[in-house]
Design a protein around this motif. Structure first.
Motif, PDB file in Angstrom:
ATOM      1  N   UNK A   1       0.796  -1.221   0.000  1.00 47.64           N
ATOM      2  CA  UNK A   1       0.000   0.000   0.000  1.00 47.64           C
ATOM      3  C   UNK A   1       0.826   1.267   0.000  1.00 47.64           C
ATOM      4  N   UNK A   2       2.122   1.165   0.341  1.00 46.38           N
ATOM      5  CA  UNK A   2       2.993   2.342   0.304  1.00 46.38           C
ATOM      6  C   UNK A   2       3.130   2.905  -1.107  1.00 46.38           C
ATOM      7  N   UNK A   3       2.870   2.091  -2.117  1.00 41.74           N
ATOM      8  CA  UNK A   3       2.911   2.571  -3.498  1.00 41.74           C
ATOM      9  C   UNK A   3       1.898   3.686  -3.753  1.00 41.74           C
ATOM     10  N   UNK A   4       0.867   3.765  -2.913  1.00 47.64           N
ATOM     11  CA  UNK A   4      -0.201   4.740  -3.130  1.00 47.64           C
ATOM     12  C   UNK A   4      -0.191   5.841  -2.067  1.00 47.64           C
ATOM     13  N   UNK A   5       0.961   6.023  -1.410  1.00 47.22           N
ATOM     14  CA  UNK A   5       1.050   6.995  -0.316  1.00 47.22           C
ATOM     15  C   UNK A   5       1.684   8.311  -0.729  1.00 47.22           C
TER      16      UNK A   5
END
Length: 277
Positions: free
Chosen positions: A134-138
């Motif tokens: 989910x860090x890809x979308x942070x």
């Protein structure tokens, strides 16, 4: 404090939930790094998080490719729509150019969002800081500043290369950490671009050797692939087309691996320079 290293942009500790003070995770003191330590640490972390390291950038790039393809389709549809309602002439050209400019700006923001996601993911991997896909979308809070910094960076390198190619490479070594500074320190405007020189100025030779080592690894892989292909074709007399197809298939996972490893090496180098290993 639980001891976990957090990004400056984090308001709470991702491990224990404690509210963080900005001063507790920020330092402007930078240390010297060593080639072997960076590459060894990167190799160790890569195999601790193989799924994230391999699939994270692959997913980000696939999503951006789909996004860019969608925008291209929108541009073509817009051009056909304009052609059906407007006569050919300067106004038509101006309208198409305006639509194209808008879509270029949107594309830059999409590219920045995907790049920031990879930076955040690999910086957390480098710090062993509970990285998740989910860090890809942070990266949304940093997108506008990332676009401005990237335009400055690419423009600087472009004009430097027009003067002397080696100058462009030196400037790239000096300014490459700006995305990491942006997400780590949450700096305003284009401050991340300017302050990236402070991160690299004591480690330019080491960084040069690190990237030179990675380039050597690429050459070694390419030489090995050509050598094996030559052996299969001329020694075992296998069909050239079959060998070429096999070489291409082998090069795809090798490219994904190397691309992911380079991203991790850059994040580890930044983390070690900023005392956050």
């Amino acid at each position: 404090m639980c001891g976990v290293v957090n990004l400056k942009s984090d308001d709470t500790c991702t491990d224990c939930g404690e509210i963080l003070s900005r001063k507790s995770v920020t330092t402007d003191e930078y240390q010297s790094i060593k080639v072997g330590q960076v590459l060894d640490r990167s190799w160790q972390l890569f195999w601790e998080y193989p799924g994230l390291c391999l699939l994270g950038p692959l997913l980000a790039n696939i999503l951006f490719a789909c996004f860019a393809g969608l925008l291209l389709g929108v541009f073509l549809l817009a051009c056909m729509g304009l052609a059906s309602v407007m006569p050919e002439g300067p106004l038509m050209v101006l309208s198409v150019a305006l639509v194209g400019l808008i879509l270029v700006i949107v594309t830059l923001h999409g590219a920045a969002f995907c790049e920031l996601g990879k930076v955040i993911l690999f910086l957390k991997v480098a710090r062993d800081h509970q990285p998740v896909m989910g860090d890809l979308f942070a990266g949304r809070p940093f997108v506008g500043r990332m676009v401005l910094c990237t335009i400055l960076f690419q423009g600087l390198i472009f004009f430097a290369n027009l003067i002397f190619a080696l100058l462009g490479y030196v400037l790239a070594l000096m300014f490459w950490p700006y995305p990491y500074l942006l997400v780590d320190r949450n700096l305003p405007g284009v401050d991340a671009f300017g302050k990236s020189v402070d991160v690299t100025k004591g480690n330019l030779l080491t960084l040069f050797l690190i990237f030179l080592s990675l380039f050597g690894l690429v050459l070694l892989g390419v030489a090995a692939l050509f050598g094996i292909s030559f052996l299969l074709v001329y020694s075992l007399e296998l069909p050239f087309e079959a060998v070429l197809g096999g070489a291409i298939l082998l090069s795809l996972p090798a490219t994904v691996f190397f691309y992911s490893y380079v991203l991790l090496v850059k994040a580890v180098a930044y983390a070690q320079i900023t005392h956050s290993r």
